[in-house]
Motif scaffolding. Sequence first.
Motif, mmCIF file in Angstrom:
data_model
loop_
_atom_site.group_PDB
_atom_site.id
_atom_site.type_symbol
_atom_site.label_atom_id
_atom_site.label_comp_id
_atom_site.label_asym_id
_atom_site.label_seq_id
_atom_site.Cartn_x
_atom_site.Cartn_y
_atom_site.Cartn_z
ATOM 1 N N GLU A 2 122.082 24.707 -15.139
ATOM 2 C CA GLU A 2 122.883 23.506 -15.378
ATOM 3 C C GLU A 2 122.986 22.668 -14.100
ATOM 4 O OE1 GLU A 2 126.215 23.823 -18.355
ATOM 5 O OE2 GLU A 2 127.306 23.153 -16.572
ATOM 6 N N GLU A 3 122.946 21.390 -14.282
ATOM 7 C CA GLU A 3 122.896 20.513 -13.115
ATOM 8 C C GLU A 3 123.593 19.200 -13.434
ATOM 9 O OE1 GLU A 3 119.379 18.126 -10.867
ATOM 10 O OE2 GLU A 3 118.844 19.882 -12.045
ATOM 11 N N ARG A 4 124.305 18.670 -12.431
ATOM 12 C CA ARG A 4 125.011 17.410 -12.627
ATOM 13 C C ARG A 4 124.183 16.264 -12.037
ATOM 14 N NH1 ARG A 4 131.033 15.822 -11.826
ATOM 15 N NH2 ARG A 4 130.854 13.716 -10.983
ATOM 16 N N LEU A 5 123.968 15.251 -12.837
ATOM 17 C CA LEU A 5 123.241 14.071 -12.360
ATOM 18 C C LEU A 5 124.208 12.882 -12.357
ATOM 19 C CD1 LEU A 5 120.468 12.665 -11.656
ATOM 20 C CD2 LEU A 5 120.213 12.284 -14.114
ATOM 21 N N ASN A 6 124.539 12.439 -11.159
ATOM 22 C CA ASN A 6 125.477 11.309 -11.058
ATOM 23 C C ASN A 6 124.797 10.002 -11.454
ATOM 24 O OD1 ASN A 6 127.828 12.584 -10.279
ATOM 25 N ND2 ASN A 6 127.225 12.631 -8.122
ATOM 26 N N ILE A 7 125.490 9.222 -12.240
ATOM 27 C CA ILE A 7 124.928 7.934 -12.661
ATOM 28 C C ILE A 7 125.791 6.796 -12.127
ATOM 29 C CG2 ILE A 7 124.317 6.484 -14.629
ATOM 30 C CD1 ILE A 7 123.415 8.884 -16.086
ATOM 31 N N GLN A 8 127.091 6.907 -12.325
ATOM 32 C CA GLN A 8 128.056 5.920 -11.822
ATOM 33 C C GLN A 8 127.588 4.478 -11.988
ATOM 34 O OE1 GLN A 8 128.735 7.824 -8.118
ATOM 35 N NE2 GLN A 8 130.385 9.063 -8.966
ATOM 36 N N GLN A 9 127.414 4.154 -13.247
ATOM 37 C CA GLN A 9 126.912 2.823 -13.574
ATOM 38 C C GLN A 9 127.810 2.197 -14.629
ATOM 39 O OE1 GLN A 9 122.734 2.888 -14.851
ATOM 40 N NE2 GLN A 9 123.226 1.169 -16.173
ATOM 41 N N LYS A 10 128.094 0.921 -14.481
ATOM 42 C CA LYS A 10 128.869 0.226 -15.502
ATOM 43 C C LYS A 10 128.052 0.146 -16.781
ATOM 44 C CE LYS A 10 131.841 -2.847 -12.878
ATOM 45 N NZ LYS A 10 132.238 -4.257 -12.724
ATOM 46 N N VAL A 11 128.701 0.413 -17.900
ATOM 47 C CA VAL A 11 127.979 0.376 -19.167
ATOM 48 C C VAL A 11 127.436 -1.026 -19.433
ATOM 49 C CG1 VAL A 11 128.221 0.617 -21.672
ATOM 50 C CG2 VAL A 11 129.291 2.291 -20.159
ATOM 51 N N SER B 9 124.259 0.378 -25.384
ATOM 52 C CA SER B 9 124.064 0.248 -23.935
ATOM 53 C C SER B 9 124.091 1.614 -23.260
ATOM 54 C CB SER B 9 125.150 -0.629 -23.310
ATOM 55 O OG SER B 9 125.159 -1.903 -23.901
ATOM 56 N N ILE B 10 124.994 2.485 -23.731
ATOM 57 C CA ILE B 10 125.096 3.820 -23.129
ATOM 58 C C ILE B 10 123.828 4.617 -23.377
ATOM 59 C CG2 ILE B 10 126.327 6.038 -23.246
ATOM 60 C CD1 ILE B 10 128.866 4.364 -23.924
ATOM 61 N N SER B 13 120.974 3.202 -21.258
ATOM 62 C CA SER B 13 121.114 3.484 -19.820
ATOM 63 C C SER B 13 120.847 4.951 -19.508
ATOM 64 C CB SER B 13 122.521 3.154 -19.334
ATOM 65 O OG SER B 13 122.798 1.807 -19.530
ATOM 66 N N VAL B 14 121.409 5.840 -20.334
ATOM 67 C CA VAL B 14 121.237 7.271 -20.055
ATOM 68 C C VAL B 14 119.774 7.663 -20.215
ATOM 69 C CG1 VAL B 14 121.841 9.613 -20.764
ATOM 70 C CG2 VAL B 14 123.617 7.860 -20.624
ATOM 71 N N SER B 17 117.995 6.703 -17.228
ATOM 72 C CA SER B 17 118.360 7.514 -16.057
ATOM 73 C C SER B 17 117.718 8.891 -16.072
ATOM 74 C CB SER B 17 119.877 7.689 -15.978
ATOM 75 O OG SER B 17 120.517 6.450 -15.906
ATOM 76 N N VAL B 18 117.493 9.438 -17.257
ATOM 77 C CA VAL B 18 116.936 10.797 -17.313
ATOM 78 C C VAL B 18 115.424 10.792 -17.524
ATOM 79 C CG1 VAL B 18 119.093 11.826 -18.125
ATOM 80 C CG2 VAL B 18 117.382 11.077 -19.795
ATOM 81 N N ARG B 21 113.321 13.080 -15.560
ATOM 82 C CA ARG B 21 113.531 14.521 -15.765
ATOM 83 C C ARG B 21 113.138 14.907 -17.184
ATOM 84 N NH1 ARG B 21 117.279 16.352 -12.024
ATOM 85 N NH2 ARG B 21 116.698 18.366 -12.881
ATOM 86 N N LEU B 31 131.795 9.763 -19.606
ATOM 87 C CA LEU B 31 132.183 8.362 -19.427
ATOM 88 C C LEU B 31 133.568 8.273 -18.814
ATOM 89 C CD1 LEU B 31 131.315 7.062 -23.015
ATOM 90 C CD2 LEU B 31 129.800 7.088 -21.027
ATOM 91 N N GLU B 106 132.426 2.965 -17.617
ATOM 92 C CA GLU B 106 131.337 3.462 -16.778
ATOM 93 C C GLU B 106 130.745 4.762 -17.294
ATOM 94 O OE1 GLU B 106 133.706 2.049 -12.736
ATOM 95 O OE2 GLU B 106 133.306 4.181 -13.081
ATOM 96 N N ILE B 107 129.449 4.899 -17.062
ATOM 97 C CA ILE B 107 128.814 6.197 -17.235
ATOM 98 C C ILE B 107 128.938 6.884 -15.896
ATOM 99 C CG2 ILE B 107 126.711 7.440 -17.861
ATOM 100 C CD1 ILE B 107 125.749 4.678 -19.055
ATOM 101 N N ASP B 108 129.701 7.971 -15.843
ATOM 102 C CA ASP B 108 129.930 8.627 -14.560
ATOM 103 C C ASP B 108 128.784 9.575 -14.208
ATOM 104 O OD1 ASP B 108 131.873 9.054 -12.337
ATOM 105 O OD2 ASP B 108 131.641 11.131 -13.012
ATOM 106 N N HIS B 109 128.536 10.533 -15.091
ATOM 107 C CA HIS B 109 127.441 11.474 -14.820
ATOM 108 C C HIS B 109 126.960 12.110 -16.118
ATOM 109 C CE1 HIS B 109 130.986 14.158 -14.909
ATOM 110 N NE2 HIS B 109 130.133 15.110 -15.279
ATOM 111 N N VAL B 110 125.845 12.818 -16.027
ATOM 112 C CA VAL B 110 125.380 13.597 -17.170
ATOM 113 C C VAL B 110 125.159 15.022 -16.688
ATOM 114 C CG1 VAL B 110 124.268 11.637 -18.312
ATOM 115 C CG2 VAL B 110 122.922 13.074 -16.804
ATOM 116 N N ILE B 111 125.279 15.967 -17.599
ATOM 117 C CA ILE B 111 124.971 17.360 -17.280
ATOM 118 C C ILE B 111 123.624 17.704 -17.912
ATOM 119 C CG2 ILE B 111 125.662 19.778 -17.574
ATOM 120 C CD1 ILE B 111 127.516 18.307 -15.663
ATOM 121 N N LEU B 112 122.715 18.145 -17.056
ATOM 122 C CA LEU B 112 121.373 18.483 -17.514
ATOM 123 C C LEU B 112 121.224 19.998 -17.589
ATOM 124 C CD1 LEU B 112 119.259 16.109 -15.235
ATOM 125 C CD2 LEU B 112 120.049 15.691 -17.570
#
Lengths: 231, 125
Positions: A2-11, B9-10, B13-14, B17-18, B21, B31, B106-112
């Motif tokens: 498991e791994e956390r990927l920071n995005i911190q982006q406004k929707v 949009s979410i 964007s996600v 971002s991935v 990977r 979020l 905001e999209i803060d982070h995702v768990i992969l």
Amino acid sequence: MEERLNIQQKVLSENDRLAAEVRSRLHELRVLTLNLVSSPGSGKTSLLERTMRDIGNTVRIAVVAGDVQTENDARRITRAGGTVVRPIITNGKCHLDARMVLDVVANIDLHEADLLFIENVGNLVCPSSYDLGEDMKVVLISTTEGDDKPLKYPGMFRRSSAMVINKTDLLGLSDFDLQAVTRNALSINGRLHIMSLSCRTGDGLDNWYAWLRDRVDAKKRGEPVIDEHAG
Amino acid sequence: MHELSIAKSIVDSVLASVAERPSAAIASVHLRIGELTDIAADALEFGFSVLSRGTRLEHTTLRIESVPIVTRCNACRQTFTVEDYLFVCPACNSGDLHMLHGDELEIDHVILNEPDHPDTNHPRK
Ligand SMILES: [Zn+2]
């Protein structure tokens, strides 16, 4: 693993980017831009019609009208003599977004305009998240609605810079209390500039026109049109 | 139902971002949504589940952290949390407040979930 990927982006970062484009274009042209929001039936189109008829000969007004399904509103405003009137057909969408506005603004000549109204879709929830590149949001409510409306839609009243109370000719015919709505609105947003008027009788319109002219003039001079602390 | 537009949009964007990977499974999207944004969480979750169908996000959980409204009084500089949308400074009664938090969308982070070895995907005894 498991791994956390920071995005911190406004929707809505893409919308915000397009809104910034609209804003800089309109700023270059020194066109005051007001995003007019309300519930359905508050009288946005009537206010625009009346405003153009009364001051359209001295203030050059353009209108971008977002209507859910039809071009009816845009037609009404065109008949009242708007400089440039463009409808945006949202195909059922509940709000305008910056791309729709940019598409229109990029394709019309606003050199002849002093004031651009963006008539948003009638709804106090959905349009509040979408920056359209306006100088400010103006929220319109009418005396036929509840005076607790600001409390029910705090997001929109907080994000607006001015509130117009329409249909004062109908005051006294319902429970709507002018003082209560003012108090409620100010409890959400203490910097809200409040005006009340009637498009039918003309009551209070001079005040609205004077306010518009002041802002148009400030924009022409390149001065801020709202208080810097607002928001 | 602007939640559908927001959900779109979410998802977009996600997925962008991935993209780097490709072997990772996306367990959850986190979020941060301010209390003043007028977003209905259930409508957003519904929109997300519909729009993620057939994408890498089909089995991804949406987690929403609600961010309270925090403002700073421009008159007395006090910072406080706004309750019940009452935007009035508790210290000096001023309504001239600057929002610090509560507007977030905001999209803060995702768990992969990255498989340790490509082979681990094969059924084992
Ligand atoms: Zn204070």
